[in-house]
Design an enzyme around this catalytic site. Sequence first.
Site, short mmCIF file in Angstrom:
data_model
loop_
_atom_site.label_atom_id
_atom_site.label_comp_id
_atom_site.label_asym_id
_atom_site.label_seq_id
_atom_site.Cartn_x
_atom_site.Cartn_y
_atom_site.Cartn_z
N ASP A 1 41.47 36.57 30.37
CA ASP A 1 40.56 35.84 29.51
C ASP A 1 41.50 34.46 29.75
O ASP A 1 42.57 34.20 29.19
CB ASP A 1 40.48 36.44 28.16
CG ASP A 1 39.70 35.32 27.13
OD1 ASP A 1 39.75 33.99 27.57
OD2 ASP A 1 39.70 35.53 26.03
N TYR B 1 28.65 21.03 30.01
CA TYR B 1 29.23 21.55 31.30
C TYR B 1 29.64 20.66 32.09
O TYR B 1 30.61 20.50 32.67
CB TYR B 1 28.09 22.26 31.98
CG TYR B 1 28.36 23.04 33.17
CD1 TYR B 1 29.51 23.97 33.32
CD2 TYR B 1 27.55 22.64 34.29
CE1 TYR B 1 29.78 24.47 34.69
CE2 TYR B 1 27.86 23.02 35.67
CZ TYR B 1 28.84 23.87 35.63
OH TYR B 1 29.16 24.43 37.15
N ARG C 1 34.92 40.69 30.16
CA ARG C 1 33.46 41.10 30.00
C ARG C 1 32.44 41.58 31.35
O ARG C 1 32.32 42.69 31.19
CB ARG C 1 32.70 40.03 29.41
CG ARG C 1 33.65 39.52 27.93
CD ARG C 1 32.49 39.28 26.97
NE ARG C 1 33.25 38.96 25.61
CZ ARG C 1 33.34 37.72 25.01
NH1 ARG C 1 32.73 36.81 25.43
NH2 ARG C 1 33.98 37.56 24.12
N GLY D 1 37.33 34.56 36.70
CA GLY D 1 36.07 34.82 36.76
C GLY D 1 35.43 35.49 37.73
O GLY D 1 34.49 35.08 38.39
N LYS E 1 33.20 19.30 33.43
CA LYS E 1 33.84 19.28 34.94
C LYS E 1 34.34 17.86 35.35
O LYS E 1 35.15 18.02 36.16
CB LYS E 1 32.10 19.33 35.68
CG LYS E 1 32.00 21.08 35.55
CD LYS E 1 32.95 22.05 36.29
CE LYS E 1 32.50 23.38 36.19
NZ LYS E 1 33.55 24.09 36.92
N GLY F 1 32.07 37.05 38.66
CA GLY F 1 30.67 36.31 38.62
C GLY F 1 29.98 36.13 39.96
O GLY F 1 30.45 36.76 40.77
N GLN F 2 28.94 35.08 40.03
CA GLN F 2 28.19 35.02 41.04
C GLN F 2 28.97 34.66 42.51
O GLN F 2 29.04 35.30 43.52
CB GLN F 2 27.25 34.07 41.10
CG GLN F 2 26.15 33.78 42.37
CD GLN F 2 25.32 32.58 42.06
OE1 GLN F 2 25.37 31.58 41.35
NE2 GLN F 2 24.34 32.51 43.07
N ILE G 1 24.14 27.19 43.95
CA ILE G 1 24.56 28.35 44.99
C ILE G 1 23.44 29.32 44.87
O ILE G 1 23.12 30.14 44.00
CB ILE G 1 25.93 28.96 44.72
CG1 ILE G 1 26.84 27.72 44.63
CG2 ILE G 1 26.25 29.81 45.88
CD1 ILE G 1 27.11 27.07 45.82
N1 LIG Z 1 26.93 29.08 40.98
C1 LIG Z 1 26.77 27.98 41.23
O1 LIG Z 1 25.33 27.53 41.59
C2 LIG Z 1 27.59 26.79 40.86
C3 LIG Z 1 27.37 25.56 40.94
C4 LIG Z 1 28.25 24.51 40.83
C5 LIG Z 1 29.67 24.86 40.13
N2 LIG Z 1 29.85 26.24 40.07
C6 LIG Z 1 30.98 26.61 39.74
O2 LIG Z 1 31.78 27.50 40.28
C7 LIG Z 1 32.43 28.36 39.48
C8 LIG Z 1 31.97 29.69 39.50
O3 LIG Z 1 30.73 29.83 39.21
P1 LIG Z 1 30.07 31.24 39.26
O4 LIG Z 1 28.43 30.88 39.71
O5 LIG Z 1 30.47 32.43 39.79
O6 LIG Z 1 29.68 31.59 37.80
P2 LIG Z 1 29.30 32.93 36.85
O7 LIG Z 1 28.57 32.63 35.61
O8 LIG Z 1 28.42 33.81 37.80
O9 LIG Z 1 30.68 33.36 36.62
C9 LIG Z 1 31.69 32.94 35.81
C10 LIG Z 1 32.32 34.01 35.33
O10 LIG Z 1 33.63 33.63 34.25
C11 LIG Z 1 33.72 34.41 33.56
N3 LIG Z 1 34.22 34.11 32.29
C12 LIG Z 1 33.52 33.71 31.14
N4 LIG Z 1 34.55 33.14 30.00
C13 LIG Z 1 35.73 33.73 30.56
C14 LIG Z 1 36.90 33.67 30.01
N5 LIG Z 1 37.07 33.07 28.83
N6 LIG Z 1 38.06 34.01 30.77
C15 LIG Z 1 37.78 34.49 32.00
N7 LIG Z 1 36.71 34.57 32.77
C16 LIG Z 1 35.68 34.23 31.92
C17 LIG Z 1 32.52 35.12 33.42
O11 LIG Z 1 32.50 36.84 32.83
C18 LIG Z 1 31.96 35.07 34.69
O12 LIG Z 1 31.99 36.40 35.37
C19 LIG Z 1 32.44 27.66 38.22
O13 LIG Z 1 33.38 27.27 37.94
C20 LIG Z 1 30.92 27.05 38.15
O14 LIG Z 1 31.19 25.87 37.34
C21 LIG Z 1 28.93 27.17 40.13
#
Ligand SMILES: NC(=O)c1ccc[n+]([C@@H]2O[C@H](COP(=O)([O-])OP(=O)(O)OC[C@H]3O[C@@H](n4cnc5c(N)ncnc54)[C@H](O)[C@@H]3O)[C@@H](O)[C@H]2O)c1
Length: 325
Positions: free
Chosen positions: A58, A148, A41, A13, A152, A16-17, A178
């Site tokens: 994936d 979700y 994706r 992932g 977790k 992602g962010q 975040i």
């Molecule tokens: N950003 C926040 O505010 C926040 C807060 C609490 C916890 N988290 C946790 O931190 C982690 C990262 O979060 P984030 O904000 O970067 O999320 P995000 O949604 O920005 O990124 C998640 C990534 O996972 C990828 N993804 C989805 N399905 C997938 C699959 N089957 N195989 C591989 N990749 C796949 C998506 O393409 C995306 O790029 C996650 O576990 C999230 O639960 C984030």
Amino acid sequence: MPKNVMRRILVTGATGQIGSELVPELRRINGDENVIVGVHRRPPSDELKDAGPCEKVDVTDRESIEKVVDEYEIDTLYHMAAILSAGGEKNPWLAWDVNMNGTYNILEVARERSMARVFIPSSIAAFGPETPRDNTPQETILKPRTMYGLTKVAGELLCNYYFEKFGLDVRGVRYPGIISYKTPPGGGTTDYAVEIFYEALKHKKYTCFLSEDSTLPMMYMPDCIKATVDLMDADLSKLKHHTDFNLAAISFSPKELAEEIKKHIPELAVSYEPDSRQAIADSWPKTIDDSAAREEWGWRPSYDLAAMTEDMLKNLRIRYETGQL
Ligand SMILES: NC(=O)c1ccc[n+]([C@@H]2O[C@H](COP(=O)([O-])OP(=O)(O)OC[C@H]3O[C@@H](n4cnc5c(N)ncnc54)[C@H](O)[C@@H]3O)[C@@H](O)[C@H]2O)c1
């Protein structure tokens, strides 16, 4: 894991962010070629693509994880792939598949290869309406109502099982919301705290999907990256917890954030139209007790509300002025 040992790392992932900012820091520490961007994706930015390897992973498909792990002789995993809170309520079946089966696949791949260390984050979404909302304790009631959140909680417990049963060194924190300016958030309940900055600079007005007094725990991205790296560097013998550290930096309401931004953009007009995400926010803590993280691995945040706001506006202005947005 001594600090000066180079790791061979896969980040799932990674586009992602959080992953998109974690990867450059891990590459700075471990070398560009030693950190693989797991793509699913969402395509990688030029910054991620140009600096080092990117591979399709994936997490619901164990073979796709194994292929990359074996080809690059990965010994450390950062598992950032997930479906977040708001996205998970739109498609709870997908959230179960990605968050539960994905995490199980990652743990199994790591166990079978006796990996050195694995990072799997949890979230404040692990808490629920029965959890005390002020200064939420490390050990408390975990009865979330979102798909979700329940993935977790189950993930925390599963990771802990792998640590105790198989000796796999899995670590994780309960990230708060975040805030960052590089990659937009992927569908969470705290996304307003990022959107408001873009809208403040572009249109000088913003309609918030949470009510003005919805106080939630938040954190600026540099602190999020620091916490992630610091926990993974921590001495195992000092850790009493492993997969479920409470983590805090700043707590504020939409109104307090709007007032802080108005110190820089006085014309900003904010209105409030709560939607379905309000119920999720109402079930989450306002403030978090992160004393276990502070005591066991020396966690200290650097950014308060004022410093975060100033830095967000400064960097987003640069991105607008240089045509990146
Ligand atoms: N950003 C926040 O505010 C926040 C807060 C609490 C916890 N988290 C946790 O931190 C982690 C990262 O979060 P984030 O904000 O970067 O999320 P995000 O949604 O920005 O990124 C998640 C990534 O996972 C990828 N993804 C989805 N399905 C997938 C699959 N089957 N195989 C591989 N990749 C796949 C998506 O393409 C995306 O790029 C996650 O576990 C999230 O639960 C984030």
